[in-house]
Structure formats: structure tokens, C-alpha cells
Design an enzyme around this catalytic site. Structure first.
Site, short mmCIF file in Angstrom:
data_model
loop_
_atom_site.label_atom_id
_atom_site.label_comp_id
_atom_site.label_asym_id
_atom_site.label_seq_id
_atom_site.Cartn_x
_atom_site.Cartn_y
_atom_site.Cartn_z
N ARG A 224 0.85 -1.19 0.00
CA ARG A 224 0.00 0.00 0.00
C ARG A 224 0.88 1.24 0.00
O ARG A 224 1.97 1.24 0.61
CB ARG A 224 -0.90 0.03 1.25
CG ARG A 224 -2.07 -0.95 1.20
CD ARG A 224 -3.12 -0.53 0.17
NE ARG A 224 -4.27 -1.43 0.12
CZ ARG A 224 -4.40 -2.46 -0.72
NH1 ARG A 224 -3.45 -2.73 -1.58
NH2 ARG A 224 -5.49 -3.20 -0.70
N HIS A 272 -0.91 0.16 -9.74
CA HIS A 272 -1.63 -0.76 -8.84
C HIS A 272 -2.19 -1.96 -9.62
O HIS A 272 -3.39 -2.22 -9.63
CB HIS A 272 -2.76 -0.02 -8.11
CG HIS A 272 -3.19 -0.74 -6.85
ND1 HIS A 272 -3.62 -0.10 -5.71
CD2 HIS A 272 -3.29 -2.06 -6.55
CE1 HIS A 272 -3.96 -0.97 -4.78
NE2 HIS A 272 -3.76 -2.19 -5.28
P1 NDP Z 1 -1.72 -11.57 4.97
O1 NDP Z 1 -2.67 -11.05 5.97
O2 NDP Z 1 -1.84 -12.99 4.51
O3 NDP Z 1 -0.21 -11.41 5.50
C1 NDP Z 1 0.21 -10.26 6.16
C2 NDP Z 1 1.61 -10.52 6.70
O4 NDP Z 1 2.11 -9.30 7.26
C3 NDP Z 1 1.65 -11.57 7.81
O5 NDP Z 1 2.80 -12.37 7.70
C4 NDP Z 1 1.72 -10.70 9.08
O6 NDP Z 1 2.37 -11.34 10.17
C5 NDP Z 1 2.58 -9.57 8.56
N1 NDP Z 1 2.41 -8.38 9.43
C6 NDP Z 1 1.29 -7.67 9.68
N2 NDP Z 1 1.55 -6.68 10.56
C7 NDP Z 1 2.86 -6.80 10.85
C8 NDP Z 1 3.72 -6.07 11.73
N3 NDP Z 1 3.28 -5.04 12.48
N4 NDP Z 1 5.01 -6.45 11.84
C9 NDP Z 1 5.47 -7.52 11.11
N5 NDP Z 1 4.70 -8.23 10.26
C10 NDP Z 1 3.41 -7.87 10.14
O7 NDP Z 1 -1.78 -10.59 3.71
P2 NDP Z 1 -1.54 -10.92 2.17
O8 NDP Z 1 -0.21 -11.56 2.04
O9 NDP Z 1 -2.70 -11.61 1.59
O10 NDP Z 1 -1.54 -9.43 1.54
C11 NDP Z 1 -0.62 -8.45 1.94
C12 NDP Z 1 -1.00 -7.10 1.35
O11 NDP Z 1 -0.72 -7.05 -0.04
C13 NDP Z 1 -2.50 -6.74 1.42
O12 NDP Z 1 -2.85 -6.29 2.69
C14 NDP Z 1 -2.61 -5.67 0.37
O13 NDP Z 1 -2.43 -4.39 0.97
C15 NDP Z 1 -1.46 -5.94 -0.59
N6 NDP Z 1 -1.94 -6.33 -1.93
C16 NDP Z 1 -1.56 -5.55 -3.00
C17 NDP Z 1 -1.95 -5.88 -4.28
C18 NDP Z 1 -1.50 -5.09 -5.44
O14 NDP Z 1 -1.97 -5.31 -6.56
N7 NDP Z 1 -0.58 -4.16 -5.29
C19 NDP Z 1 -2.80 -7.06 -4.54
C20 NDP Z 1 -3.12 -7.80 -3.35
C21 NDP Z 1 -2.70 -7.44 -2.10
P3 NDP Z 1 1.75 -12.66 10.87
O15 NDP Z 1 1.91 -13.75 9.83
O16 NDP Z 1 2.58 -12.89 12.05
O17 NDP Z 1 0.30 -12.36 11.15
C1 OXD Z 2 -5.79 -6.02 -3.08
C2 OXD Z 2 -5.34 -5.07 -4.09
O1 OXD Z 2 -5.63 -5.73 -1.88
O2 OXD Z 2 -5.66 -5.27 -5.28
O3 OXD Z 2 -6.32 -7.09 -3.44
O4 OXD Z 2 -4.64 -4.12 -3.77
#
Ligand code: NDP
Ligand code: OXD
Length: 309
Positions: A224, A272
Site C-alpha cells: 500500500r 496498482h
Molecule cells: P496476509 O494477511 O496474509 O499477510 C500479512 C503478513 O504481514 C503476515 O505475515 C503478518 O504477520 C505480517 N504483518 C502484519 N503486521 C505486521 C507487523 N506489524 N510487523 C510484522 N509483520 C506484520 O496478507 P496478504 O499476504 O494476503 O496481503 C498483503 C497485502 O498485499 C495486502 O494487505 C494488500 O495491501 C497488498 N496487496 C496488493 C496488491 C497489489 O496489486 N498491489 C494485490 C493484493 C494485495 P503474521 O503472519 O505474524 O500475522
Molecule cells: C488487493 C489489491 O488488496 O488489489 O487485493 O490491492
């Protein structure tokens, strides 16, 4: 019993057939034409305008059309008692893996250098380093971070990841918590951000983090825009602490005309598109959620509102 589809950017012309194929007979309304609001039991939504969900008295679940739910979490009108389900989908995961591989390989194989040489008509042959010499760090070892990390590892890149809690991912060196961050950063020639945007992670891609990376590291942000402090990135590129960045997300999208990122020689901008939800693949996940509710089974991939993801 109806589903309300709410999105200003997703095409109902694609989504409705996909949802009907996944759950034949489903009564689907497209916001703002909700009809009788008391008939709406489920919503499939992407960034719904603040307060819209609060006007649905019999809502049982909200299914996000994407993985990131930061906008919905930020809506003070989001009904607290209604579960929010984020999207976990095979093609969404694959799309992100492709994007991360694209940017890591482009950086590792000096894509920018060869494009510049071609533009000058110069045959600039140079040695190629093995993947094993390029250490990749991934912020976020969730669904997307683990998949991208495993693919990179398969190509021979040494991969480490960082999460909130402890993790055990085969082949990936796992760090966690604030104390694990320095260890991850100090060995990351390429840093990939795949964190959710939360109160804890907003602004994390800033000077204090850049200062802990090896000099000349490369940043990839596909999570993000709110993770990045833009002025700190420009300063780090200027003084060579960072060699370049690939950015797919921005605090304000679309990126404004005239924004310095557009023309920066060491920033790659994509609009994006790192991974886009594919309705045909994602609709069955929503239908499965509705089915679970109907059968009294617990929903999967429910967001923890207090944690923020
Ligand atoms: P998940 O919820 O599966 O994974 C999030 C990860 O971040 C977990 O490993 C979590 O740790 C870690 N995390 C969260 N907070 C912290 C913190 N404070 N310190 C350290 N680690 C942290 O999310 P996804 O992998 O599915 O997606 C990640 C992001 O990708 C989405 O939220 C979205 O914003 C972005 N995205 C962007 C897209 C694009 O087209 N650009 C498309 C899709 C998604 P833990 O495992 O310990 O909970
Ligand atoms: C998502 C994205 O979060 O597209 O799926 O950014």
C-alpha cells in the site's frame, strides 16, 4: 436473501455472471440499487463509500473483492458485529508472485542498464551474477509474501522474511517482531513490502528503515502507498542509500500528473496492477463463504479488526 455488490472500479458485467455461475440462483443487487435493504444478507465489496454497509440491517458478512482491507477497516461506520472476509485466491496470489519475480529479476539482471544501453545503441556486455549472490528480504510472510518468497527461493535467491509472530516457512529464514526487523534489513539487497496497511505498518518504509539496509539496496513496494514516506525515498535515492525502487501503490491513486516519481530515472511506476482480482477465480471463494454461513460453519479468512488485517 440477496448479495449486494459494491465497487466503483470492478465491473459488474464480469462479476455477476461469475457469482451466478458459482452460486446459481443468487439474488444479486448492484449498489446503489440495493432494493429493499432488509433483504441484503451479504455484501461483496471493494472500498465501499463510508457508511454504506451500516445501512444494511440484516448483513451477515462482507466479502472483500481484494486481499487488502485497510479502507474497510478505516470506515468508522463498518458494523462491528459483521465479519469481514478478505480475499485469499490462487490467481491473486499467483499474480503477486509474478510481479515480485518480474521486479526482482529485472533488478538482479540489470534490466534498466540494458534498456539504457539499447537506447544509446551500445553493446554493453557485462558479467551476470548468480541469484545466490542477491539476498531478498520480504516484509510480510502472509499468503502473498510466502508464495513470492518460495518462488524466489526456487530460483536460487537467498530469501528471508519478516512477520508479526514467529513463522516456519521451509527454505525461508524467518524473523519476526520489531527485534527481528534489523536482522532482516541488514541482509536484504532487495526489499519487498507485502505488509497489510495497519496502524503499526503505516510509514514503515522510511529513513530509519532505509538506513538499516545495505547501501545501494533496491525497494519493491506492492502493498500500500501508505507504507512509504515518499520524501524519504527520494532522499535515499538521491544520496545513494537506495539504488532504485519499483512502486505499484501510492497514497493517492492515480498518481498525480507531475508527481516526481513519474519521471525519476530510478523509480519504476506501475498503476496498482501487481495483482488484480480475477472474478472467475474469486467468485467461487465468495460463494463458498455464503455456503459456509448457510450450513452454520465458521467463515475462513476473517479479518481481525483489532489487529487491522
Ligand atoms: P496476509 O494477511 O496474509 O499477510 C500479512 C503478513 O504481514 C503476515 O505475515 C503478518 O504477520 C505480517 N504483518 C502484519 N503486521 C505486521 C507487523 N506489524 N510487523 C510484522 N509483520 C506484520 O496478507 P496478504 O499476504 O494476503 O496481503 C498483503 C497485502 O498485499 C495486502 O494487505 C494488500 O495491501 C497488498 N496487496 C496488493 C496488491 C497489489 O496489486 N498491489 C494485490 C493484493 C494485495 P503474521 O503472519 O505474524 O500475522
Ligand atoms: C488487493 C489489491 O488488496 O488489489 O487485493 O490491492
Amino acid at each position: 436473501m440477496a448479495l449486494l455488490f459494491i465497487s466503483k472500479i470492478d465491473d459488474p458485467g464480469e462479476w455477476l455472471p461469475a457469482l451466478r455461475a458459482a452460486r446459481p440462483g443468487l439474488d444479486i443487487r448492484v449498489w446503489p440499487n440495493a432494493g429493499a435493504v432488509e433483504e441484503i444478507r451479504w455484501a461483496a465489496a471493494w472500498n465501499p463509500p463510508a457508511g454504506v454497509l451500516a445501512r444494511l440491517p440484516n448483513l451477515e458478512a462482507v466479502f472483500s473483492l481484494g486481499a487488502g482491507v485497510d479502507t474497510m477497516i478505516a470506515d468508522p461506520g463498518f458494523p462491528r458485529h459483521v465479519p469481514l472476509v478478505r480475499l485469499v485466491d490462487r490467481l491473486l496470489t499467483q499474480g503477486m508472485t509474478e510481479y515480485v519475480l518480474l521486479q526482482v529479476l529485472d533488478r538482479h539482471r540489470d534490466g534498466a542498464l540494458f534498456r539504457a544501453a539499447q537506447a544509446e545503441g551500445v553493446w554493453r556486455k557485462q558479467s551476470v551474477r548468480p541469484a545466490s549472490s542477491c539476498r531478498v528480504g520480504i516484509l510480510g510472510l502472509g499468503v502473498l509474501g510466502r508464495a513470492a518468497g518460495s518462488a524466489l527461493m526456487g530460483l536460487g535467491f537467498p530469501v528471508a522474511g519478516w512477520s508479526r509472530g514467529p513463522k516456519d516457512v521451509p527454505g525461508i529464514t524467518c524473523h519476526h517482531g520489531p527485534e527481528g526487523l534489523t536482522a532482516l534489513l541488514s541482509r536484504s539487497d532487495i526489499l519487498v513490502c507485502l505488509l497489510p496497511l495497519t496502524a503499526e505498518t503505516r510509514g514503515i518504509l522510511a529513513r530509519p528503515l532505509f538506513d538499516r539496509l545495505p547501501r545501494g539496496a533496491f525497494l519493491i513496494n506492492a502493498a500500500r502507498g501508505g507504507h512509504l514516506v515518499e520524501a524519504d525515498l527520494l532522499a535515499a535515492l538521491e544520496d545513494g542509500r537506495l539504488a532504485g525502487a519499483a512502486l505499484d501503490v501510492f497514497p493517492k491513486e492515480p498518481l498525480a500528473a507531475g508527481h516526481p516519481f513519474w519521471t525519476h530515472p530510478r523509480i519504476i511506476v506501475t498503476p496498482h496492477v501487481a495483482s488484480l482480482t480475477q472474478p472467475a477465480s474469486a467468485a467461487p471463494r465468495i460463494a463458498e463463504g455464503i455456503d459456509r454461513l448457510e450450513r452454520g460453519l465458521p467463515l475462513l479468512d476473517v479479518v481481525d479488526r483489532d489487529r487491522g488485517y
